[in-house]
Structure formats: structure tokens, C-alpha cells
Design a protein around this motif. Structure first.
Motif, PDB file in Angstrom:
ATOM      1  N   MET A 151       0.822  -1.016  -0.175  1.00 44.78           N
ATOM      2  CA  MET A 151       0.052  -0.160  -0.008  1.00 44.78           C
ATOM      3  C   MET A 151       0.922   1.343   0.108  1.00 44.78           C
ATOM      4  O   MET A 151       0.667   2.158   0.518  1.00 44.78           O
ATOM      5  CB  MET A 151      -0.830   0.070   0.994  1.00 44.78           C
ATOM      6  N   GLU A 152       1.779   1.167  -0.793  1.00 43.78           N
ATOM      7  CA  GLU A 152       2.735   2.489  -0.995  1.00 43.78           C
ATOM      8  C   GLU A 152       2.275   3.500  -2.132  1.00 43.78           C
ATOM      9  O   GLU A 152       2.929   4.446  -2.460  1.00 43.78           O
ATOM     10  CB  GLU A 152       4.258   2.026  -1.140  1.00 43.78           C
ATOM     11  N   ASP A 153       1.373   3.158  -2.802  1.00 43.01           N
ATOM     12  CA  ASP A 153       0.746   3.854  -3.803  1.00 43.01           C
ATOM     13  C   ASP A 153       0.405   5.127  -3.303  1.00 43.01           C
ATOM     14  O   ASP A 153      -0.416   5.264  -2.705  1.00 43.01           O
ATOM     15  CB  ASP A 153      -0.388   3.243  -4.590  1.00 43.01           C
ATOM     16  N   GLU A 154       0.976   6.366  -4.057  1.00 40.21           N
ATOM     17  CA  GLU A 154       0.627   7.763  -3.832  1.00 40.21           C
ATOM     18  C   GLU A 154      -0.737   8.037  -4.567  1.00 40.21           C
ATOM     19  O   GLU A 154      -1.322   9.085  -4.367  1.00 40.21           O
ATOM     20  CB  GLU A 154       1.659   8.512  -3.805  1.00 40.21           C
ATOM     21  N   ARG A 155      -0.993   7.373  -5.278  1.00 38.75           N
ATOM     22  CA  ARG A 155      -2.346   7.802  -6.128  1.00 38.75           C
ATOM     23  C   ARG A 155      -3.635   7.808  -5.284  1.00 38.75           C
ATOM     24  O   ARG A 155      -3.654   6.826  -4.578  1.00 38.75           O
ATOM     25  CB  ARG A 155      -2.627   6.750  -7.552  1.00 38.75           C
ATOM     26  N   SER A 156      -4.349   8.842  -5.815  1.00 41.76           N
ATOM     27  CA  SER A 156      -5.649   8.719  -4.956  1.00 41.76           C
ATOM     28  C   SER A 156      -6.627   7.651  -5.409  1.00 41.76           C
ATOM     29  O   SER A 156      -6.291   6.869  -6.355  1.00 41.76           O
ATOM     30  CB  SER A 156      -6.393  10.079  -5.288  1.00 41.76           C
ATOM     31  N   VAL A 157      -7.622   7.334  -4.480  1.00 38.61           N
ATOM     32  CA  VAL A 157      -8.472   6.296  -4.882  1.00 38.61           C
ATOM     33  C   VAL A 157      -9.267   6.287  -6.247  1.00 38.61           C
ATOM     34  O   VAL A 157      -9.478   5.469  -6.911  1.00 38.61           O
ATOM     35  CB  VAL A 157      -9.433   5.843  -3.828  1.00 38.61           C
ATOM     36  N   ILE A 158      -9.363   7.687  -6.378  1.00 41.31           N
ATOM     37  CA  ILE A 158      -9.948   8.058  -7.552  1.00 41.31           C
ATOM     38  C   ILE A 158      -9.441   7.688  -8.731  1.00 41.31           C
ATOM     39  O   ILE A 158      -9.739   7.194  -9.656  1.00 41.31           O
ATOM     40  CB  ILE A 158     -10.150   9.605  -7.909  1.00 41.31           C
ATOM     41  N   GLU A 159      -7.921   8.053  -8.899  1.00 42.93           N
ATOM     42  CA  GLU A 159      -7.177   7.453  -9.991  1.00 42.93           C
ATOM     43  C   GLU A 159      -7.072   5.880  -9.852  1.00 42.93           C
ATOM     44  O   GLU A 159      -6.967   5.297 -11.179  1.00 42.93           O
ATOM     45  CB  GLU A 159      -5.741   7.903  -9.786  1.00 42.93           C
ATOM     46  N   LEU A 160      -7.051   5.293  -8.759  1.00 42.83           N
ATOM     47  CA  LEU A 160      -6.964   3.825  -8.611  1.00 42.83           C
ATOM     48  C   LEU A 160      -8.241   3.188  -9.418  1.00 42.83           C
ATOM     49  O   LEU A 160      -8.135   2.188 -10.099  1.00 42.83           O
ATOM     50  CB  LEU A 160      -6.745   3.486  -7.533  1.00 42.83           C
ATOM     51  N   MET A 161      -9.171   3.671  -9.036  1.00 42.83           N
ATOM     52  CA  MET A 161     -10.625   3.267  -9.798  1.00 42.83           C
ATOM     53  C   MET A 161     -10.476   3.719 -11.454  1.00 42.83           C
ATOM     54  O   MET A 161     -11.095   2.809 -11.979  1.00 42.83           O
ATOM     55  CB  MET A 161     -11.877   4.087  -9.210  1.00 42.83           C
ATOM     56  N   GLN A 162     -10.106   4.539 -11.598  1.00 43.29           N
ATOM     57  CA  GLN A 162      -9.949   4.917 -12.915  1.00 43.29           C
ATOM     58  C   GLN A 162      -9.003   3.929 -13.742  1.00 43.29           C
ATOM     59  O   GLN A 162      -9.538   3.394 -15.001  1.00 43.29           O
ATOM     60  CB  GLN A 162      -9.413   6.424 -13.499  1.00 43.29           C
ATOM     61  N   SER A 163      -7.974   3.572 -13.134  1.00 49.51           N
ATOM     62  CA  SER A 163      -6.919   2.448 -13.679  1.00 49.51           C
ATOM     63  C   SER A 163      -7.720   1.025 -13.553  1.00 49.51           C
ATOM     64  O   SER A 163      -7.253   0.358 -14.268  1.00 49.51           O
ATOM     65  CB  SER A 163      -5.633   2.526 -12.885  1.00 49.51           C
ATOM     66  N   CYS A 164      -8.749   0.969 -12.869  1.00 48.90           N
ATOM     67  CA  CYS A 164      -9.447  -0.297 -12.889  1.00 48.90           C
ATOM     68  C   CYS A 164     -10.372  -0.531 -14.078  1.00 48.90           C
ATOM     69  O   CYS A 164     -11.507  -1.303 -13.917  1.00 48.90           O
ATOM     70  CB  CYS A 164      -9.926  -0.739 -11.486  1.00 48.90           C
ATOM     71  N   GLN A 165     -10.407   0.616 -15.036  1.00 51.02           N
ATOM     72  CA  GLN A 165     -11.508   0.820 -15.919  1.00 51.02           C
ATOM     73  C   GLN A 165     -13.023   0.773 -15.366  1.00 51.02           C
ATOM     74  O   GLN A 165     -14.003   0.126 -16.020  1.00 51.02           O
ATOM     75  CB  GLN A 165     -11.241  -0.783 -16.909  1.00 51.02           C
ATOM     76  N   VAL A 166     -13.245   1.660 -14.291  1.00 55.55           N
ATOM     77  CA  VAL A 166     -14.187   1.848 -13.817  1.00 55.55           C
ATOM     78  C   VAL A 166     -14.827   3.138 -14.372  1.00 55.55           C
ATOM     79  O   VAL A 166     -14.151   4.164 -14.798  1.00 55.55           O
ATOM     80  CB  VAL A 166     -13.996   2.077 -12.294  1.00 55.55           C
ATOM     81  N   SER A 167     -16.237   3.223 -14.888  1.00 51.81           N
ATOM     82  CA  SER A 167     -16.425   4.270 -15.815  1.00 51.81           C
ATOM     83  C   SER A 167     -16.500   5.647 -14.939  1.00 51.81           C
ATOM     84  O   SER A 167     -16.506   5.580 -13.560  1.00 51.81           O
ATOM     85  CB  SER A 167     -18.238   4.054 -16.032  1.00 51.81           C
ATOM     86  N   GLU A 168     -16.504   6.855 -15.453  1.00 51.76           N
ATOM     87  CA  GLU A 168     -16.381   7.987 -15.029  1.00 51.76           C
ATOM     88  C   GLU A 168     -17.569   8.557 -14.015  1.00 51.76           C
ATOM     89  O   GLU A 168     -17.392   8.720 -13.005  1.00 51.76           O
ATOM     90  CB  GLU A 168     -16.237   9.180 -15.895  1.00 51.76           C
ATOM     91  N   GLU A 169     -18.836   7.857 -14.548  1.00 52.87           N
ATOM     92  CA  GLU A 169     -19.876   8.036 -13.566  1.00 52.87           C
ATOM     93  C   GLU A 169     -20.119   7.257 -12.250  1.00 52.87           C
ATOM     94  O   GLU A 169     -20.209   7.834 -11.093  1.00 52.87           O
ATOM     95  CB  GLU A 169     -21.089   7.592 -14.686  1.00 52.87           C
ATOM     96  N   THR A 170     -19.585   5.957 -12.447  1.00 58.15           N
ATOM     97  CA  THR A 170     -19.024   5.137 -11.148  1.00 58.15           C
ATOM     98  C   THR A 170     -18.094   5.678 -10.317  1.00 58.15           C
ATOM     99  O   THR A 170     -18.351   5.948  -9.154  1.00 58.15           O
ATOM    100  CB  THR A 170     -18.986   3.663 -11.651  1.00 58.15           C
ATOM    101  N   VAL A 171     -17.173   6.212 -10.936  1.00 53.72           N
ATOM    102  CA  VAL A 171     -16.091   6.707 -10.144  1.00 53.72           C
ATOM    103  C   VAL A 171     -16.328   7.935  -9.270  1.00 53.72           C
ATOM    104  O   VAL A 171     -16.090   7.994  -8.172  1.00 53.72           O
ATOM    105  CB  VAL A 171     -14.902   7.362 -10.911  1.00 53.72           C
ATOM    106  N   ALA A 172     -17.284   8.854  -9.899  1.00 53.15           N
ATOM    107  CA  ALA A 172     -17.929   9.921  -9.306  1.00 53.15           C
ATOM    108  C   ALA A 172     -18.950   9.712  -8.168  1.00 53.15           C
ATOM    109  O   ALA A 172     -18.926  10.285  -7.191  1.00 53.15           O
ATOM    110  CB  ALA A 172     -18.596  10.886 -10.269  1.00 53.15           C
ATOM    111  N   ARG A 173     -19.567   8.454  -8.426  1.00 52.53           N
ATOM    112  CA  ARG A 173     -20.560   8.182  -7.275  1.00 52.53           C
ATOM    113  C   ARG A 173     -19.985   7.358  -6.327  1.00 52.53           C
ATOM    114  O   ARG A 173     -20.317   7.650  -5.241  1.00 52.53           O
ATOM    115  CB  ARG A 173     -21.585   7.109  -8.024  1.00 52.53           C
ATOM    116  N   VAL A 174     -19.074   6.462  -6.405  1.00 49.23           N
ATOM    117  CA  VAL A 174     -18.240   6.023  -5.277  1.00 49.23           C
ATOM    118  C   VAL A 174     -17.659   6.879  -4.518  1.00 49.23           C
ATOM    119  O   VAL A 174     -17.443   6.823  -3.317  1.00 49.23           O
ATOM    120  CB  VAL A 174     -17.234   4.777  -5.770  1.00 49.23           C
ATOM    121  N   ALA A 175     -17.025   7.857  -5.097  1.00 43.66           N
ATOM    122  CA  ALA A 175     -16.235   9.019  -4.336  1.00 43.66           C
ATOM    123  C   ALA A 175     -17.225   9.860  -3.426  1.00 43.66           C
ATOM    124  O   ALA A 175     -16.547  10.444  -2.556  1.00 43.66           O
ATOM    125  CB  ALA A 175     -15.663  10.118  -5.316  1.00 43.66           C
ATOM    126  N   ARG A 176     -18.608   9.806  -3.458  1.00 42.22           N
ATOM    127  CA  ARG A 176     -19.491  10.745  -2.818  1.00 42.22           C
ATOM    128  C   ARG A 176     -19.931   9.441  -1.716  1.00 42.22           C
ATOM    129  O   ARG A 176     -20.500  10.210  -0.648  1.00 42.22           O
ATOM    130  CB  ARG A 176     -20.618  11.003  -3.536  1.00 42.22           C
TER     131      ARG A 176
END
Length: 961
Positions: A1-26
Motif C-alpha cells: 500500500m505504498e501507492d501515492e495515487r488517490s483512490v479516484i485515480e486507482l478506480m480509473q485505472s481499474c477501468q471503472v466508468s467516470e460516472e461510477t468513479v464519481a458516485r463511489v467518491a461521494r
């Protein structure tokens, strides 16, 4: 767990749609209203928990626990542990939870995660822990394709609020509870996926365990999940992050590291080296010249092929506890364990053991002393514990041992320890970690000494029982004076042994007076756990002699039970101990007092043990003004806490193993059953009320106990006067009514018969026959006397009608056994089940510590009250310390003196305390708000038709109307 990327960036790298990323972030995990004013997003809390779990793995878990998690995960134990801890709150990603706070729900709905009108009412409540189990079971079935693996993993999530539901409870109570439509399904999937990637797995399928943990191990793991959750929920150390862009794996690790250091956590032994020889743990750390029985026990610890049960039976004063600690070091080193829990029968016996364990633990490393817990309700009055506390914690940082840390409303959906910000402040270097002071957390401390109740609690079907299991797994458990558990308590002890056996926890049971049937029951219970069988019956071989050690473990799935095959000599020769009758059944104790005066006329230390407080007080009054003078000491359960502690300490100073020149020429100690066990004093003469034989022998264990003690010539031979009994009709013994109430008639009749074999018939009984031999050989006669006392053969004369008394006793014992069974953690028919699903089949039967006391101990214990005096302008504590007008206390020192005046009322008066309340000035104090004040006016209080007062010498005095 040394990754400095935010969870938003990590979700995007997991091929999660932008809508889902925005929803999970809330999605929120902690509301600002309940989290010190700061919202904490759900993914932030999950990553915090994963980071805490990583530190627990590195610095807290025992090698044995880590090894098992590596085994079931195919060598990925650390990542697997982090995953199962982090995923615990995945159920918060559902409408039932997100709708709980209107302010937090608004941005969630605005992002496209919507729901209709949700029903209210407790019956329709959909808790997020159960929602998580439902969410996870569907996902894991899909990705793992292994029904057995899914079956034991989902309850770990569904039960993290303290109760394990049945699978039928996973059905949402209304359509929108779990969320409908693709938006919710994609968000829930993304939450699980991002956590899985963060801890190091490629996908959920890669998390599938290759084998299963046993049910007891699952319970301990569930407790470790709760521990990680509670630490990560502390808003003081984990500030809320409202923007998911600020959440990252590396950031969570930094937060966890800082919290770990501030809280003062560390593990126990970690990697403990195996001692170079069997003698090193005894001679090196404990500084004893090893006795044969002590060497035998350590050698048994060396030779056991797997973690198991050791039952040690040895005479009083043999050094069993020191030998058990030495054996614990060997067992821990061999099997990868990280600490010890020593269970004692009472609070009074826990205190001296705490001092001994502190010294022993400090011999491994001085810093480990801060990791030794004292677990009982009066620990704040233990001077050593307080000194260590005061030295380790700075004033003014909220680290007060009087506070109730991390209190939690377990029925509050928002609730978590620390949600109010009251989590104990900062642990300074060398101080005990404050976090472990919280309710249910004490056993998680690496080393602990406390009452046996804390072990028994772990065998009850109660909320958060998994925390207690987590505190026991990874330790060696030592239970001293195991015979002291009556049949009711013994049901919980047997249940605990089953769970400990299945979890691979080594257990050492110690007793001087253990009936053979109990030895067999303990072995069968432990092996039932080891073999995961409902009813194992493996005969225990007859020991070669006394002392003896019985070992029980399993090899290749087969039980092994061994007993000492050769005679192990006791450290001292058996001594002929004169047994005589002193007929007396009067509460006033005048007969006893007269004999005491005569006995001390030429010097000597006399110990009087009686079965009734009123009788002890009466004997004391009869001697108080005599020539014995100030050398008469009174010790019983109706002394206030402070006086009882002071007198126990004084008796140990004057009569203990280190008394030396402090031992007085003449002295009398009058005590109740407090002096019966783990009371390391040496008396020249014992006068004791009749008690069941095993307990009578325990009392005799205080007689001529220490080698080298100088004694007057009149007391050169150990002598016991048995009283509390007199001849009745047709020679049948007549007992003190209090004795019959406590012990019942049958054990007393058999004890009287065995005493008569030595002392002869009771004077006045008209009994015929040859007088008894006059002596018991102690300790050689101990096992035979105990075996006969509880065996099947009749020992009483026919005219005593032993059969009728025995039948009544057995009916009562069966009733008490059945009463205990309703609170046991597992029903007998469900012991063989493989998972925790439905463990709390009837919900939580007790939620508070006081309730638990009532669950594991049978009968009425008497209500505890705090004694205060009403004076002009307010109140004073019992010792005269001034309180405020309404009883207010200004600092911890006043609280200590006030609570030093706590006392337990006689059972007969406890039902009259309904009108007693905390003083008005106590209502906001964490330790006082639940206390009941008994207010004296003019030195007296009226209670239930009785006048109650407190005498500094006699303790609580009750004059019944």
C-alpha cells in the motif's frame, strides 16, 4: 500500500466508468455529525482499516496466527488479512446506510445513486454489517465458485458489529434497502474492486482461500477485524477526509503509522527464542531452585508434539504458578505464541499474581512491562498498577484510568468507539496503551492477569465475544486454582476449553485439590475442540502419584493423553497434621475466641477461617479488647475496597514468604473464604469452619506453608481445629446454617465423615468405635481425600442418611448446569458446524460487563454501593475526604478515595437497593454516574428494615430489625 495515487485515480485505472468513479467518491463512511465534525468518505475508512491491519500483521499478531493465515491464503497471509479487514464495511454502499444522515445523503443522491422512500421502524432496519454479508456472499459465489470458502468468509463481514446472523437474515427487508439498478450494482462492485487492488490482489477471484480456518480461528479472526475497524474509526487519529481525491493507500499507511505510535501499541514476545535447556526458564527468569514437579511441567511443555492441555496437580505451596510461567515460555517459543493470560479465581488473588507476572515479563525486555494488563473491576486500587500508569502517562492529555474509553452504543448505526472523541488521549513512552482499557478489549493486551471471569466471558453467547477470542488466540492460557469453579462456572470453563482446543491455544490448568472426574472433563472438553467432535471421551491414565501432570493433545488427528508415569516427589516431605474437632455452631464464635486466646498465650500466628462474615466479626469483637491487642486482623468481603486491599497487603507482609523478622511473636487473622486460595501466608495453627474437603484442604494449605519459619514450641506440629459443626440428632452432624446455604448438605456430610476418620466421632454424638488416627498426612493424603469426597462410594455412617442428601445435591447440580447451558456460546448439537453463521441464534443475551458477571457466576453476589456521609454543606467520602455540595469530585485523587469506600452489601440487603442512586454531582462522571450511593447520616443508614453502619475495623455492620 505504498501507492501515492488517490483512490479516484486507482478506480480509473481499474477501468471503472467516470460516472461510477464519481458516485463511489461521494459514498460516506463516517458522518460529520458523528465524526468530530468531519465527513469521512467510505473508501477512506476502508483504506485506513487496511493500513491498520497491515501494522497489526507486522507488529501485533503472533507468529502462530500469521502462519495459519498464510496457510489458508496460499502464502499471501498479510494481503489476505488486510483485505478481509478492509472489506468489513462494504455494506455501507447501500441506500439503507447512505440515507441515515440527510446532509451526507444529498451529494450521494446528486451523483446518481438514488432511492425511494425508505421505511422506518426497527423491524425494517437493514444494518450495514448484514448488508455487507449479503453483498459479499453474492459476489464471492460468482467469483470464487467455492461454496465452502464463501460460507465461512461472509459471516466475518456480516458479524463485525458483534453478532453473527444466520443466512436467512441476509434477505433485505424491503426492495430499496440494498439498492436497485445498475448504478448501485456498479458502485458496490467498484468499492470491492478498488480495495482488492490496493491490498495487492489482481482481482476478487485471486483472494479465494485455498483452505478453511477452523471455527474457533474464524471467531478470533472476526475479533481482529473488529479491532482494526475500531482503531481506524478513531476520529482523533484518523481525521475525516471529505474529498476522495485526498484518499490514497500511501496516505492511509502514514495515518495508521502515526496513530499506532500515538496509541502506544506493540506486540508481545514476537520472535521468542526456544530456551537452551529445560532449566533456563526456571533458574534464569524466575530465579527458583527447580523442584521436581516444576521440572516435570517444563519438560512436558518441551515434549508435547502439538499445542495441548496440561493439567497440573500439586500440593499447596509447591510453586505451580512459577512452573506454569516457565512452561508458558517454552510453549510460546515452540509454537509461535505472543503472550500469556493468567486467570485467577478472584480479584484478591489477581493482584499478587499481577506483580509476579510483571517481574517475569520484564525479564524478557523492560519495555514489555507496559504491555501487562490487570483485568478486574478494582484494578485502579492496585498500587503497583496505578504507579505504572502514573509513571507512563502525563497529566492533562486525557489519559485517566477513571474514564470509560471508547464507549459505544452498539445499537446505533453510526456508532463506533471513538465517535465521541473519547478514546483515551496519548500513550506516553512506557505507559500502558490506553486503548486497551476500553470495555471488551483487555484480553487483546499481549500479557494479562485477571479473574477467571474474563476467560469465561469468551465462552458466552454475547455481543462482541469475538474480541475476547482474538485476545486469547496467540497466547498461552494459565488457569490457577481451577478447582474453585463451581458446577455453574465450570460449564463456561468447559466451553472455553473446547474453543481454545480448536484454536490451538495451549492451556495450563493448576490445582492442588482436583477431583478426578473434573480432570477427565477438562481433558475431554479440550480434545473435543482439537478434534472438532461433539463428545470426545478419552480415558485419563491413573497418575503414578502426587504431584502429577496430565497432558492431552492430538497427533495426526488422534487424541493422546498421558499422565505422570513415575513418582514425582513433592518439594517437601509429607507432614502428619493433627486434625481435631472444635464443636461450635453459634454465630457469636465465643468458643472459637476462647481457644484462640489460649493458643496465642505462648506466641504463634493463628489463622481462623469461617464461612460467614457475621461470625468473623463476632470473633473479632470477642478478641479485640483482649491481650492479643492490636495483633488481631479481620479480612472479609464486607470491608470497603481500600481497607480490604490494605489488610491483604499487611497480612502478606507479616505472614508471607518474605516476612522474615517482620513476622510477629503473636498474631491472629480472622478471615472468610478470602483466605482459602492463592493467599500465600504461613500460619502456626488453623481453626476453620467445616467446608467441602477440597476447600478444607486448601485452607490447610496455609498451615506450616513456608520452609524455615521460626515457630513457638507449642506450635511445632501443624494442627487443625475443625469447627462450625456440632453433634445433632442420632449423632448426625449439625452445621452452621450459613455453611449449608453456601455449600449444601451432602458435601459437608462427606467432609465431616472424612474428618471423623482422623479426629474421631464428634464430641457429644455418642458415636462408638475406635477414635481416629488423629492425623492427615499432608500433602500425601490430599488426592485420596478429594477422590473419596467426590467419588461414588458412601463414606458416611448409615444413620446420617447420606443417600437422601446426595440425591438432593445432584438434582441441584443438574439444575445449575442446565441454567448455565442457555448462555453458552454454542449449543451442543451445533458444536460440529464449520462456520460462524447463526452463532448468535438468540441474539445477544447480555451487553454490559455487569450483566456478564451475572451470566458466568451463579447466585446473588450482592449489590455494590459507595459509602458516603452527609455533612453540613454537602458530603464526604467514607475516609472523610470532602466532596462538593452535591457530591461533586474535583480530581482523580478524590475519585480514588471516594471509590475506595465501595463495598458489596449482603445478599439479603441487595434487593433493598432499588431506591439508591448516584449523587447529583456524579451524573456526568464516567465512573460514578452508574454508582449507587449509600448515604450515612449520623453514622447510620436505614436499608430494608436494617440499620447499616461502617466500622473501620469491622467493616460493614448490619443490625437487622
Amino acid at each position: 500500500m505504498e501507492d501515492e495515487r488517490s483512490v479516484i485515480e486507482l478506480m480509473q485505472s481499474c477501468q471503472v466508468s467516470e460516472e461510477t468513479v464519481a458516485r463511489v467518491a461521494r459514498l460516506w463512511g463516517k458522518s460529520a455529525a458523528r465524526n468530530a465534525g468531519r465527513t469521512h468518505v467510505l473508501l477512506g475508512h476502508l483504506l485506513d482499516t487496511a493500513a491498520v491491519a497491515g501494522l497489526m500483521w507486522d507488529r501485533f499478531l503472533s507468529p502462530a496466527v500469521r502462519r495459519r493465515l498464510d496457510e489458508i491464503s496460499g502464502g499471501q497471509g498479510r494481503a489476505w488479512f488486510m483485505w478481509v479487514c478492509a472489506i468489513h464495511d462494504c455494506g455501507k454502499a447501500c441506500p439503507a446506510f447512505q440515507a441515515l444522515d440527510v446532509a451526507e445523503a444529498a451529494p450521494v443522491r446528486a451523483a446518481g445513486l438514488t432511492w425511494g422512500r425508505l421505511p422506518t421502524g426497527r423491524r425494517m432496519k437493514w444494518r450495514h454489517d448484514v448488508a455487507g454479508g449479503a453483498m459479499l456472499i453474492a459476489r464471492l459465489r460468482e467469483e470464487w465458485g467455492d461454496a465452502d470458502a464463501v460460507a465461512w468468509v461472509w459471516p466475518l463481514v456480516a458479524g463485525h458489529h458483534g453478532v453473527f446472523p444466520s443466512v436467512s437474515a441476509l434477505r433485505p427487508p424491503y426492495p430499496d434497502a440494498q439498492g436497485r439498478g445498475p448504478a448501485w450494482a456498479e458502485a458496490q462492485r467498484a468499492v470491492v474492486d478498488v480495495v482488492t487492488r490496493v491490498v495487492g490482489f489482481a482481482d476478487v477471484a485471486a483472494v479465494r482461500p485455498v483452505s478453511s480456518l477452523r471455527k474457533a480461528e474464524q471467531l478470533a479472526l472476526a475479533g481482529l477485524i473488529v479491532m482494526a475497524d475500531w482503531i481506524a474509526s478513531d476520529s482523533e487519529h484518523f481525521k475525516g477526509l471529505a474529498d476522495a481525491g485526498d484518499v490514497s493507500p500511501a496516505g492511509a499507511c502514514r495515518r495508521a503509522e502515526a496513530a499506532w505510535e500515538r496509541l502506544g501499541f506493540r506486540g508481545g514476545w514476537e520472535k521468542l527464542a526456544v530456551p537452551s535447556s529445560t532449566l533456563v526458564p526456571l533458574t534464569g527468569r524466575l530465579g527458583v531452585a527447580p523442584r521436581a514437579s516444576q521440572r516435570e511441567l517444563v519438560e512436558r511443555a518441551w515434549s508435547s508434539l502439538s499445542p495441548g492441555l496440561l493439567v497440573v496437580e500439586a500440593p499447596m505451596g509447591e510453586g505451580k504458578t512459577k512452573a506454569a510461567l516457565a512452561a508458558a515460555e517454552v510453549l510460546a517459543a515452540r509454537f509461535g505464541l505472543n503472550g500469556v493470560f493468567v486467570a485467577m479465581p478472584t480479584q484478591a488473588t489477581s493482584d499478587p499474581m499481577y506483580e509476579q507476572v510483571l517481574e517475569w515479563v520484564g525479564s524478557f525486555h523492560p519495555e514489555l512491562v507496559s504491555q501487562v494488563a490487570l483485568l478486574h473491576g478494582k484494578r485502579r486500587f492496585n498500587r503497583l498498577w496505578r504507579r505504572i500508569w502514573d509513571e507512563g502517562h502525563s497529566a492533562g492529555v486525557g489519559a485517566s484510568p477513571w474514564e470509560d474509553y471508547g464507549a459505544i452504543d452498539e445499537d446505533d448505526e453510526f456508532g463506533w468507539p471513538g465517535s465521541s472523541g473519547d478514546t483515551g488521549g496519548v500513550a506516553e513512552r512506557g505507559g500502558p496503551p490506553v486503548w486497551f482499557l476500553g470495555s471488551k478489549r483487555g484480553l487483546l493486551t499481549p500479557f494479562a492477569v485477571g479473574t477467571i471471569d474474563h476467560l469465561l466471558y469468551a465462552a458466552t453467547r454475547t455481543r462482541h465475544v469475538m474480541l475476547r477470542a482474538a485476545g486469547l488466540v496467540g497466547k498461552v492460557v494459565i488457569v490457577d486454582e481451577v478447582h474453585a469453579a463451581d458446577i455453574y462456572m465450570r460449564q463456561f470453563l468447559l466451553e472455553a476449553l473446547r474453543w481454545l482446543g480448536q484454536a490451538g491455544v495451549p492451556v495450563v490448568l493448576l490445582s492442588a485439590t482436583l477431583p478426578p472426574a473434573q480432570r477427565q472433563a477438562f481433558v475431554d472438553a479440550y480434545l473435543s475442540g482439537v478434534l472438532a467432535a461433539a463428545d470426545v471421551q478419552e480415558p485419563v491414565p491413573e497418575p503414578a502419584g502426587y504431584p502429577c501432570i496430565t497432558a492431552a493433545f492430538a497427533v495426526g488427528g488422534q487424541p493422546v493423553v498421558e499422565s505422570s508415569r513415575s513418582l514425582v516427589p513433592s518439594w517437601r516431605e509429607s507432614v502428619p497434621t493433627r486434625i481435631e474437632w472444635l464443636p461450635d455452631t453459634e454465630v457469636d464464635g465465643a468458643v472459637v475466641a476462647a481457644v484462640v486466646r489460649e493458643a496465642v498465650a505462648e506466641g504463634g500466628v493463628v489463622l481462623v477461617v469461617v464461612n460467614q462474615v457475621d461470625r468473623a466479626q463476632a470473633i473479632y469483637r470477642a478478641l479485640r479488647g483482649s491481650e492479643v491487642g492490636g495483633h488481631v486482623h479481620l479480612l472479609h468481603g464486607r470491608l470497603c475496597t481500600a481497607h480490604r486491599a490494605e489488610r491483604t497487603e499487611e497480612c502478606l507482609r507479616l505472614m508471607g514468604p518474605r516476612a522474615g523478622d517482620s513476622r510477629p511473636e503473636g498474631m491472629v487473622v480472622i478471615a472468610t473464604q478470602l483466605a482459602e486460595q492463592s493467599f500465600d501466608v504461613d500460619a502456626d495453627l488453623l481453626i476453620t469452619d467445616l467446608a467441602p474437603v477440597d476447600l478444607l484442604l486448601q485452607r490447610i494449605g496455609r498451615l506450616h506453608r513456608h520452609a524455615g519459619t521460626r515457630r513457638p514450641a507449642a506450635h511445632a506440629v501443624p494442627r487443625v481445629l475443625v469447627t462450625g459443626v456440632a453433634a445433632g440428632v442420632r449423632g448426625r452432624p449439625r452445621f452452621l446454617p450459613a455453611s449449608v446455604k453456601i455449600y449444601e448438605e451432602w458435601p459437608l456430610l462427606r467432609a465431616a465423615a472424612l474428618v471423623s476418620e482422623a479426629a474421631g466421632p464428634l464430641p457429644g454424638s455418642g458415636g462408638a468405635g475406635v477414635p481416629g488416627a488423629g492425623v492427615w498426612s499432608i500433602p500425601a493424603d490430599v488426592p485420596g481425600l478429594v477422590a473419596r469426597a467426590y467419588g461414588g462410594a458412601e463414606v458416611c455412617p448409615a444413620e446420617w442418611d447420606e443417600q437422601a442428601a446426595g440425591a438432593a445435591w445432584r438434582v441441584g447440580e443438574e439444575k445449575r448446569r442446565a441454567q448455565a447451558e442457555q448462555f453458552l456460546l454454542t449449543r451442543p448439537r451445533e458444536w460440529g458446524t464449520a462456520t460462524l453463521e447463526g452463532l448468535h441464534y438468540a441474539g445477544s443475551t447480555a451487553v454490559g460487563e455487569e450483566d456478564l458477571d451475572a451470566v458466568v457466576r451463579d447466585g446473588d453476589r450482592g449489590a455494590e454501593v459507595v459509602l458516603v456521609h452527609r455533612v453540613a454543606g454537602g458530603y464526604t467520602a467514607l475516609d472523610g475526604t470532602r466532596l462538593g455540595v452535591y457530591g461533586e469530585v474535583l480530581d482523580d485523587a478524590v475519585v480514588e478515595r471516594l471509590l475506595g469506600g465501595s463495598v458489596r452489601l449482603p445478599v439479603g440487603l441487595s434487593g433493598e437497593t432499588g431506591g439508591l442512586r448516584a449523587l447529583p454531582g456524579w451524573v456526568d462522571h464516567p465512573w460514578l454516574r452508574h454508582a449507587r450511593a449509600l448515604v450515612f447520616e449520623g453514622g447510620w443508614a436505614e436499608l430494608g428494615g436494617s440499620r447499616v453502619s461502617y466500622d473501620d475495623a469491622e467493616g460493614l455492620v448490619v443490625k437487622r430489625g
